[in-house]
Design an enzyme around this catalytic site. Structure first.
Site, short mmCIF file in Angstrom:
data_model
loop_
_atom_site.label_atom_id
_atom_site.label_comp_id
_atom_site.label_asym_id
_atom_site.label_seq_id
_atom_site.Cartn_x
_atom_site.Cartn_y
_atom_site.Cartn_z
N CYS A 46 -4.46 -2.65 0.92
CA CYS A 46 -5.03 -3.31 -0.26
C CYS A 46 -6.50 -2.96 -0.44
O CYS A 46 -7.29 -3.09 0.50
CB CYS A 46 -4.87 -4.82 -0.13
SG CYS A 46 -5.58 -5.73 -1.52
N CYS B 280 -1.46 -3.78 -9.02
CA CYS B 280 -1.51 -4.59 -7.79
C CYS B 280 -2.25 -3.84 -6.70
O CYS B 280 -1.96 -2.68 -6.42
CB CYS B 280 -0.12 -4.87 -7.24
SG CYS B 280 0.99 -5.57 -8.43
N GLU C 8 -12.17 -9.26 -11.04
CA GLU C 8 -11.37 -8.72 -12.12
C GLU C 8 -10.22 -9.65 -12.49
O GLU C 8 -9.68 -10.38 -11.66
CB GLU C 8 -10.83 -7.35 -11.70
CG GLU C 8 -11.99 -6.37 -11.52
CD GLU C 8 -11.58 -4.94 -11.23
OE1 GLU C 8 -12.14 -4.06 -11.89
OE2 GLU C 8 -10.72 -4.68 -10.37
N CYS D 246 -3.25 -12.20 -14.79
CA CYS D 246 -3.41 -12.15 -13.34
C CYS D 246 -4.88 -12.44 -13.05
O CYS D 246 -5.76 -11.73 -13.55
CB CYS D 246 -3.01 -10.75 -12.86
SG CYS D 246 -3.30 -10.50 -11.11
N CYS E 207 -5.63 -6.66 4.50
CA CYS E 207 -4.32 -6.03 4.60
C CYS E 207 -4.51 -4.51 4.51
O CYS E 207 -5.33 -4.03 3.72
CB CYS E 207 -3.39 -6.53 3.50
SG CYS E 207 -3.07 -8.31 3.64
N1 SAH Z 1 -3.85 -12.61 -1.14
C1 SAH Z 1 -2.69 -12.90 -1.93
C2 SAH Z 1 -2.94 -12.59 -3.39
C3 SAH Z 1 -3.02 -11.10 -3.71
S1 SAH Z 1 -1.62 -10.77 -4.66
C4 SAH Z 1 -1.48 -12.20 -1.38
O1 SAH Z 1 -1.65 -11.44 -0.42
O2 SAH Z 1 -0.38 -12.45 -1.81
C5 SAH Z 1 -1.59 -9.09 -4.76
C6 SAH Z 1 -0.24 -8.52 -4.39
O3 SAH Z 1 -0.33 -7.10 -4.45
C7 SAH Z 1 0.13 -8.86 -2.96
O4 SAH Z 1 1.50 -8.97 -2.79
C8 SAH Z 1 -0.40 -7.64 -2.25
O5 SAH Z 1 0.15 -7.51 -0.97
C9 SAH Z 1 0.00 -6.55 -3.20
N2 SAH Z 1 -0.76 -5.31 -2.99
C10 SAH Z 1 -1.94 -5.18 -2.35
N3 SAH Z 1 -2.33 -3.89 -2.34
C11 SAH Z 1 -1.37 -3.21 -2.98
C12 SAH Z 1 -1.22 -1.83 -3.33
N4 SAH Z 1 -2.15 -0.93 -3.01
N5 SAH Z 1 -0.13 -1.46 -4.02
C13 SAH Z 1 0.79 -2.40 -4.38
N6 SAH Z 1 0.69 -3.69 -4.10
C14 SAH Z 1 -0.37 -4.10 -3.40
#
Ligand code: SAH
Length: 357
Positions: A118, A332, A91, A104, A115
């Protein structure tokens, strides 16, 4: 097999043209046709010699991922589902704002990092995206949106620093004046904290860096970002300081997802303020975006406000990310695409040491 020109930065194209016995100045011409005019038909590249056009038609192509979904949110956020092969789709999201337009983009089909909060991680991991598939997202979006794309953030699916061989040429195209001509400050790579990747990006193609911090202590971060067990906080902060020596901005953005009752206490805010005294940074608080079976809740607005004010009162710069496009699962952490999981995430836990496999 034809060479996909979307996958070649200026140096790559120079090599390709040398093999064809063509002059180096063709690089600039072809970059402009492909990325600025977004032409994929070589017969229309009118200032190229007929012989070259024929050669290109026979040996090259300009091929972006295929759009299989295109959804517009109430707030104008637009999300595309892009098929990258028979089994996988990723996406990309365009977020229009008053004075900028941010795209993005994704770097991998799925993610190995898993994580806790996520949804991409829950899908497991299939493969790295190629340079053509990464820059193809910008190429397609530039064709489709009317407003200008002024910023690109690698905050979609995947961990960009685990795919640097393909991410770096894509970044170079974003920065190249003959392609997208974005400034280094307007291209942001976000990482969960892959330290060797941070050092390599710093040396090879420094752009703005965001680090997904999410917790101020190793004990808590180990549970939220499993990668922390391999690259703990002390080492991560040292890598941030090294990055700043060459970064286009004089701060690191620390992303911090606000999880109700998990990492959003006053004590956490005070610990974050202490970290800010060690690394020049700004905090970007991200209200957690829920997805089915996540097991987490978003911190209440009042809690987020208080958390931010503790940081502010300590002299730390903090912003709270506005939730955009959550009605179409474009916010995000909600990007899931369609990933043919090779890690069988649902049936086993991926040990952190496999990260570099
Ligand atoms: N792998 C990289 C790129 C992903 S960026 C990283 O971890 O930075 C996506 C961002 O959204 C990251 O900061 C991630 O931690 C955050 N994110 C992931 N799941 C989320 C959620 N459910 N709600 C809000 N932010 C989230």
């Amino acid at each position: 097999m034809k060479t996909n020109l979307l996958g070649l930065d200026a140096a790559g194209l120079a090599g390709f043209f040398a093999e064809l016995g063509e002059k180096p100045f063709r690089v600039r011409q072809v970059l402009r046709w492909v990325h600025q005019r977004r032409e994929s038909d070589f017969t229309r590249m009118s200032d190229l010699a007929k012989g070259l056009r024929d050669k290109l038609a026979a040996q090259a192509c300009v091929e972006a991922p295929r759009i299989v979904g295109d959804t517009l949110a109430e707030d104008g956020t637009r999300k595309w589902l892009l098929k990258v092969d028979g089994a996988n789709a990723v996406e990309a999201v365009f977020i229009p704002e008053a004075r900028r337009g941010t795209l993005c983009i994704s770097s991998q089909a799925g993610c190995v990092l898993d994580c806790a909060f996520c949804s991409t991680g829950k899908q497991g991991f299939n493969r790295n995206l190629s340079t053509a598939e990464i820059i193809g997202q910008l190429w397609l979006a530039s064709r489709l949106v009317e407003s200008r794309i002024s910023n690109v953030v690698m905050m979609g699916m995947g961990e960009p620093l685990l795919n640097l061989d393909n991410v770096i040429p894509a970044l170079r195209l974003m920065l190249d004046d003959n392609a997208y001509g974005l400034s280094r400050r307007r291209v942001t790579v976000s990482t969960a904290g892959v330290i060797p990747g941070m050092d390599r990006l710093r040396d090879e193609c420094p752009v703005a860096l965001a680090v997904s911090l999410h917790a101020p202590t190793d004990a808590l971060r180990d549970t939220l970002v499993p990668l922390n067990r391999r690259y703990p906080l002390r080492e991560l902060l040292a890598a941030c300081r090294r990055y700043l020596e060459k970064a286009p901005r004089d701060f690191i953005t620390f992303e911090y997802v606000m999880l109700d009752g998990v990492n959003d206490g006053d004590v956490h805010a005070r610990e974050l303020a202490a970290i800010a005294r060690e690394v020049r940074c700004k905090y970007n608080l991200i209200p957690f975006n829920p997805f089915p079976h996540s097991g987490f809740e978003r911190s209440p607005d009042e809690r987020i406000r208080r958390f931010a004010s503790i940081l502010q009162n300590a002299g730390v710069t903090v912003t709270t990310r506005k939730t955009r496009g959550d009605d179409i699962a474009a916010a995000c952490g909600q990007l899931a695409g369609d990933v043919a999981d090779r890690t069988r995430r649902s049936s086993r836990v991926v040990p952190v040491k496999e990260v570099h496999a």
